[in-house]
Design a protein around this motif. Structure first.
Motif, short mmCIF file in Angstrom:
data_model
loop_
_atom_site.label_atom_id
_atom_site.label_comp_id
_atom_site.label_asym_id
_atom_site.label_seq_id
_atom_site.Cartn_x
_atom_site.Cartn_y
_atom_site.Cartn_z
N PRO A 229 0.82 -1.21 0.00
CA PRO A 229 0.00 0.00 0.00
C PRO A 229 0.85 1.26 0.00
CG PRO A 229 0.01 -1.01 2.18
CD PRO A 229 0.72 -1.96 1.26
N ILE A 230 0.45 2.23 -0.82
CA ILE A 230 1.16 3.51 -0.85
C ILE A 230 0.26 4.67 -0.40
CG2 ILE A 230 2.79 2.81 -2.64
CD1 ILE A 230 1.00 4.40 -4.65
N ALA A 231 -1.04 4.42 -0.27
CA ALA A 231 -1.96 5.46 0.18
C ALA A 231 -3.27 4.80 0.60
CB ALA A 231 -2.23 6.48 -0.93
N ASP A 232 -3.98 5.45 1.51
CA ASP A 232 -5.33 5.02 1.84
C ASP A 232 -6.08 6.19 2.45
OD1 ASP A 232 -5.85 4.36 5.02
OD2 ASP A 232 -3.73 4.26 4.50
N GLY A 233 -7.41 6.12 2.32
CA GLY A 233 -8.24 7.18 2.86
C GLY A 233 -9.50 7.35 2.06
N PRO A 234 -10.25 8.43 2.29
CA PRO A 234 -11.46 8.70 1.51
C PRO A 234 -11.10 8.91 0.04
CG PRO A 234 -11.37 10.08 3.48
CD PRO A 234 -10.02 9.44 3.35
N PRO A 235 -12.03 8.62 -0.87
CA PRO A 235 -11.75 8.75 -2.30
C PRO A 235 -11.21 10.12 -2.71
CG PRO A 235 -13.81 7.59 -1.98
CD PRO A 235 -13.37 8.06 -0.63
N ASP A 236 -11.78 11.18 -2.15
CA ASP A 236 -11.35 12.52 -2.56
C ASP A 236 -9.91 12.80 -2.17
OD1 ASP A 236 -13.77 13.07 -3.72
OD2 ASP A 236 -14.57 14.18 -1.99
N ASP A 237 -9.45 12.21 -1.06
CA ASP A 237 -8.05 12.38 -0.65
C ASP A 237 -7.12 11.56 -1.53
OD1 ASP A 237 -9.03 14.01 1.31
OD2 ASP A 237 -8.67 12.61 2.96
N VAL A 238 -7.53 10.33 -1.82
CA VAL A 238 -6.67 9.43 -2.57
C VAL A 238 -6.46 9.92 -4.00
CG1 VAL A 238 -6.63 7.12 -3.62
CG2 VAL A 238 -7.12 7.38 -1.17
N ARG A 239 -7.49 10.46 -4.62
CA ARG A 239 -7.38 10.85 -6.03
C ARG A 239 -6.38 11.98 -6.26
NH1 ARG A 239 -12.49 11.75 -8.55
NH2 ARG A 239 -13.76 11.36 -6.72
N THR A 240 -6.05 12.74 -5.20
CA THR A 240 -5.10 13.85 -5.35
C THR A 240 -3.77 13.57 -4.66
OG1 THR A 240 -6.06 14.94 -3.40
CG2 THR A 240 -6.95 15.55 -5.56
N ASP A 241 -3.58 12.35 -4.15
CA ASP A 241 -2.34 12.01 -3.45
C ASP A 241 -1.18 11.94 -4.45
OD1 ASP A 241 -0.23 10.18 -2.34
OD2 ASP A 241 -1.57 10.23 -0.60
N PRO A 242 -0.09 12.66 -4.21
CA PRO A 242 1.03 12.66 -5.16
C PRO A 242 1.59 11.26 -5.43
CG PRO A 242 1.28 14.44 -3.57
CD PRO A 242 0.13 13.60 -3.10
N ALA A 243 1.66 10.40 -4.42
CA ALA A 243 2.19 9.06 -4.62
C ALA A 243 1.28 8.24 -5.54
CB ALA A 243 2.33 8.34 -3.27
N VAL A 244 -0.02 8.47 -5.45
CA VAL A 244 -0.97 7.76 -6.32
C VAL A 244 -0.82 8.26 -7.75
CG1 VAL A 244 -3.40 7.31 -6.77
CG2 VAL A 244 -2.56 7.37 -4.41
N LEU A 245 -0.72 9.56 -7.93
CA LEU A 245 -0.56 10.13 -9.27
C LEU A 245 0.73 9.61 -9.91
CD1 LEU A 245 -1.69 13.81 -8.60
CD2 LEU A 245 -2.98 12.00 -9.75
N GLU A 246 1.79 9.50 -9.12
CA GLU A 246 3.05 9.00 -9.67
C GLU A 246 2.93 7.54 -10.08
OE1 GLU A 246 7.78 8.54 -8.54
OE2 GLU A 246 6.39 9.44 -7.10
N ALA A 247 2.24 6.73 -9.23
CA ALA A 247 2.10 5.29 -9.53
C ALA A 247 1.31 5.08 -10.82
CB ALA A 247 1.43 4.59 -8.36
N TYR A 248 0.25 5.85 -11.00
CA TYR A 248 -0.62 5.68 -12.16
C TYR A 248 -0.11 6.40 -13.41
CZ TYR A 248 -4.61 3.22 -10.11
OH TYR A 248 -5.42 2.29 -9.54
N LEU A 249 0.44 7.58 -13.21
CA LEU A 249 0.75 8.44 -14.36
C LEU A 249 2.24 8.70 -14.55
CD1 LEU A 249 -2.04 11.11 -13.76
CD2 LEU A 249 -2.16 9.09 -15.23
N GLY A 250 3.03 8.34 -13.53
CA GLY A 250 4.46 8.61 -13.64
C GLY A 250 4.80 10.08 -13.56
N VAL A 251 3.95 10.84 -12.81
CA VAL A 251 4.18 12.29 -12.68
C VAL A 251 4.46 12.65 -11.24
CG1 VAL A 251 2.75 12.80 -14.65
CG2 VAL A 251 1.72 12.78 -12.39
#
Length: 251
Positions: A229-251
């Motif tokens: 796991p690299i992030a967890d929480g409510p959907p609105d928090d997760v969708r803007t998490d930098p680690a999540v954006l990097e994992a999905y988009l490489g940004v």
């Protein structure tokens, strides 16, 4: 999003769960907590270990190390039928139905005390049949009860598998890509079923790639990348998490 439940009671949790295949660590010391009574989602890029994690939790494969707890009871390494008896049901990424059995027979086989021998002998109570028909009606395919499962569309097979899961009366339901390969109208029906069943007290843990569905349906989201796991929480928090954006988009 549901937004009406506030319970943070721990339901299913893992501590340091690890599984390797050869030199590939599919699940890497994953410590995760899913909230009881909520709709939890487990998301992540392809190959991030989500289905392997599901398989370790539900006894389909044995983890190399780490623990799995369900509502305070250790279930690590138990056989799948014993985990089901503890109150956890699951679906699979690819539907597992018995093609030459009828829709009704598929649901009857899925009872917690299921037995092919009992079914082939015609040993099924009127109460069992009524309950199976009730779940078929609930998922919307009761009109197909006499059809063989192999003749159903893929979406109908998804609904049949869910009816079978429900026949075992699980407290927690783990769904592996319920919207995969399903048309939009059926996705809406599945979402409504999940919301209704959750409102009746069932917990969900859902692996899903349809982000619109995840963000609209879930209370709590866990994001995996490279087996942990690299992030967890409510959907609105997760969708803007930098680690999540990097994992999905490489940004």
């Amino acid at each position: 999003m549901t937004g009406t439940r506030t319970s943070t009671e721990v339901g299913l949790s893992t501590d340091g769960l690890t599984k390797s295949f050869g030199g590939v660590r599919a699940v890497d010391a994953a410590s995760v907590t899913f909230q009881h009574g909520r709709i939890n989602a487990l998301i992540g890029p392809n190959g991030s270990g989500k289905t392997t994690f599901f398989n370790c939790v539900t006894g389909m494969i044995r983890p190399d190390s780490g623990t799995v707890d369900y509502r305070g009871t250790a279930i690590t390494g138990r056989a799948p039928h014993r985990i089901a008896a503890a109150g956890i049901g699951r679906s699979f990424q690819l539907c597992r139905t018995f093609g030459r059995l009828t829709v009704l027979e598929n649901v009857l086989v899925a009872q917690r005390d299921r037995s092919f021998a009992r079914l082939l002998r015609g040993s099924r109570s009127a109460e069992d049949v009524d309950r199976a028909r009730g779940w078929l009606h609930r998922v919307g395919i009761d009109h197909l009860e006499h059809a063989e499962a192999r003749d159903l569309s893929y979406g109908q097979q998804k609904l049949l598998e869910l009816a079978g899961v429900l026949m075992a009366e699980p407290e927690t339901i783990m769904l592996d890509e319920p919207a995969g390969g399903v048309n939009p109208a059926l996705i809406d029906r599945i979402a409504d079923l999940v919301r209704g069943l959750n409102a009746e007290g069932r917990t969900f843990v859902i692996v899903e790639h349809n982000m619109e569905l995840v963000m609209s349906l879930s209370d709590h989201v866990v994001v995996f990348d490279r087996g942990r796991p690299i992030a967890d929480g409510p959907p609105d928090d997760v969708r803007t998490d930098p680690a999540v954006l990097e994992a999905y988009l490489g940004v």
